[in-house]
Design a protein around this motif. Structure first.
Motif, PDB file in Angstrom:
ATOM      1  N   VAL A 131       7.581  12.725  -3.003  1.00 41.78           N
ATOM      2  CA  VAL A 131       7.554  11.670  -3.326  1.00 41.78           C
ATOM      3  C   VAL A 131       8.095  11.862  -4.891  1.00 41.78           C
ATOM      4  O   VAL A 131       9.059  11.570  -5.222  1.00 41.78           O
ATOM      5  N   ALA A 132       7.878  13.104  -5.235  1.00 45.31           N
ATOM      6  CA  ALA A 132       7.665  13.813  -7.276  1.00 45.31           C
ATOM      7  C   ALA A 132       9.110  13.932  -7.223  1.00 45.31           C
ATOM      8  O   ALA A 132      10.188  13.063  -7.505  1.00 45.31           O
ATOM      9  N   HIS A 133       9.643  14.625  -6.328  1.00 50.08           N
ATOM     10  CA  HIS A 133      11.276  14.627  -6.256  1.00 50.08           C
ATOM     11  C   HIS A 133      11.192  13.489  -6.348  1.00 50.08           C
ATOM     12  O   HIS A 133      13.074  13.564  -7.269  1.00 50.08           O
ATOM     13  N   LEU A 134      11.436  12.672  -5.329  1.00 47.91           N
ATOM     14  CA  LEU A 134      12.778  11.288  -5.299  1.00 47.91           C
ATOM     15  C   LEU A 134      12.453  10.732  -6.317  1.00 47.91           C
ATOM     16  O   LEU A 134      13.305   9.780  -6.804  1.00 47.91           O
ATOM     17  N   LEU A 135      10.585  10.247  -6.903  1.00 46.81           N
ATOM     18  CA  LEU A 135      10.794   9.557  -8.339  1.00 46.81           C
ATOM     19  C   LEU A 135      11.813  10.340  -9.511  1.00 46.81           C
ATOM     20  O   LEU A 135      12.056   9.482 -10.496  1.00 46.81           O
ATOM     21  N   THR A 136      11.487  10.929  -9.544  1.00 40.38           N
ATOM     22  CA  THR A 136      12.180  11.684 -11.310  1.00 40.38           C
ATOM     23  C   THR A 136      13.502  11.937 -11.415  1.00 40.38           C
ATOM     24  O   THR A 136      14.223  11.957 -11.821  1.00 40.38           O
ATOM     25  N   GLY A 137      14.153  12.030 -10.088  1.00 37.52           N
ATOM     26  CA  GLY A 137      15.154  12.020  -9.844  1.00 37.52           C
ATOM     27  C   GLY A 137      16.051  10.560 -10.273  1.00 37.52           C
ATOM     28  O   GLY A 137      17.109  10.574 -10.661  1.00 37.52           O
TER      29      GLY A 137
END
Length: 420
Positions: free
Chosen positions: A407-413
């Motif tokens: 989720v952190a990967h998707l959000l920061t993207g």
């Protein structure tokens, strides 16, 4: 003459009622220096109290159960009260701040927090539960309203003041978790010790009173638009902010609720497990500062989230695999993992095009997130009672830590590309 914009009825075919009249702060060109100073003092005092009531009770759960005599179900419910209250009371914060204004809503919340915590000094299971519900409901309103308070009072220093707020919050929780067991021994009562935490909350109420009075004297009746939080869940930003908040809250409160009890059942003394609990929270203070410093740099937000999420994963694995004698290792790793909270709060404070939208995003993320996060402390307690150990609960936390990385990967993207 400028063109008259089309009415909502003309463009959508649906009549839209006018925005409600609400008290909104006037926006003078510069705030008086005294108002800024009182605002900073109030921010620090509030921060010191926003985990103290939770960690103080967590460090004494074993003693409270032994003295008050409640069973396994109540033992699982008590650590779940904060997240349930955060969800229910937090959901009403957007409406409450719209009716009273941010400052008055926070003042009311601090009164509830102080009163509820002081009520827990009465040595009764009923008073422990009732005081926790009242106090944590007040704490919930503070949690949701603080990003809006920071945006409104410190718009040019959002990251700095969010860091101050979260660092003082962690510091208050750390000091309380370390001091509450010796305090209970000195007072001869765990109930008296958890109740005494309310004195600090009352001090925060007094410290915030000048801020609320200044806001009351400098308000004008304006048309303040209200932004409903729930439609934002259909946006990518709202969904991902809610998801990351849910995961970090579930992991954090599962650990904050049961970490000292877990070590005690593994053979540590109450004072030793309280000390490890303090170490875990103490590490989260500089961790939050470091992570905000990293995440504030261009294109470094995603690495900051990777670092903190992977550290949480390794810390849970260490708690699962290492012997109790090495408990300091998972305590340090988990403490660093708890540093994700300031990063998430900075993202919420910077989100939205207005204070109303920031409040709506904060309400959405925190109320929905905490409701789902209740499964953390409650599920940990029930699974421990059912299995007689901590292996299965920790394995489930390990899986959630993996999901947090995704989720952190998707959000920061999305954050890096400026997408909504």
């Amino acid at each position: 003459m400028p063109a008259t914009p089309p009415s909502p009825t003309a463009t959508t075919g649906v009549a839209v009622p006018p925005a409600p009249q609400a008290l909104a702060p006037a926006t003078p060109r510069t705030r008086p220096r005294s108002a800024v100073v009182f605002g900073v003092i109030a921010l620090v005092l509030i921060g010191l109290n926003l985990r103290a009531g939770i960690t103080g009770a967590s460090a004494l759960l074993h003693d409270l159960q032994a003295v008050l005599g409640y069973g396994a179900l109540v033992a699982a419910i008590i650590p779940s009260i904060p997240t349930l209250c955060f969800a229910m009371a937090g959901a009403a914060t957007s409406w409450l701040t719209g009716r009273l204004g941010v400052e008055k809503a926070i003042l009311l919340a601090l009164a509830m927090l102080a009163g509820g915590l002081l009520l827990r000094a009465i040595p009764s299971t009923g008073m422990l539960v009732a005081g926790s519900v009242v106090g944590m409901s007040g704490l919930a309103v503070c949690n949701v309203a603080m990003p809006s308070f920071i945006r409104e009072h410190f718009a040019a220093r959002t990251s700095l003041m969010t860091a101050v707020y979260t660092v003082t919050m962690t510091t208050g929780g750390t000091l309380t978790s370390v001091a509450v067991v010796p305090l209970a021994q000195a007072l001869g009562s765990p109930s008296a010790a958890v109740g005494a935490i309310g004195i600090a909350a009352f001090a925060a109420f007094l410290g915030f009173l000048p801020v609320a009075l200044h806001a009351h004297r400098n308000t004008v009746r304006t048309s303040a638009g209200h932004v409903s939080p729930w439609p934002l869940l259909r946006t990518r930003k709202g969904l991902l902010l809610t998801a990351i908040f849910t995961l970090q809250a579930l992991l954090a409160y599962a650990l904050l609720s049961w970490f000292p009890y877990m070590l005690t059942t593994m053979g540590m003394s109450a004072s030793e497990s309280g000390l490890m609990f303090g170490v875990m929270q103490l590490v989260s203070v500089p961790a939050g500062m470091v992570l905000i410093a990293i995440g504030s740099r261009p294109r470094m937000l995603r690495p900051a989230f990777y670092l903190v999420s992977i550290t949480m994963l390794v810390g849970i694995a260490a708690l699962l695999l290492l012997p109790t004698d090495l408990a300091v290792i998972p305590a340090v790793l988990l403490g660093f993992g708890l540093g994700i909270f300031p990063l998430v709060m900075v993202m919420i404070s910077r989100s939205g095009t207005s204070t109303a939208e920031t409040t709506a995003l904060s309400t959405l993320a925190q109320s929905s997130g905490y409701l789902l996060a209740t499964a953390g402390p409650f599920g940990m307690g029930l699974l421990h009672s059912a299995t007689g150990g901590w292996t299965l609960p920790l394995l489930l936390l390990l899986g959630l830590a993996v999901v947090q990385i995704v989720v952190a990967h998707l959000l920061t993207g999305r954050a890096l590309t400026g997408g909504r």
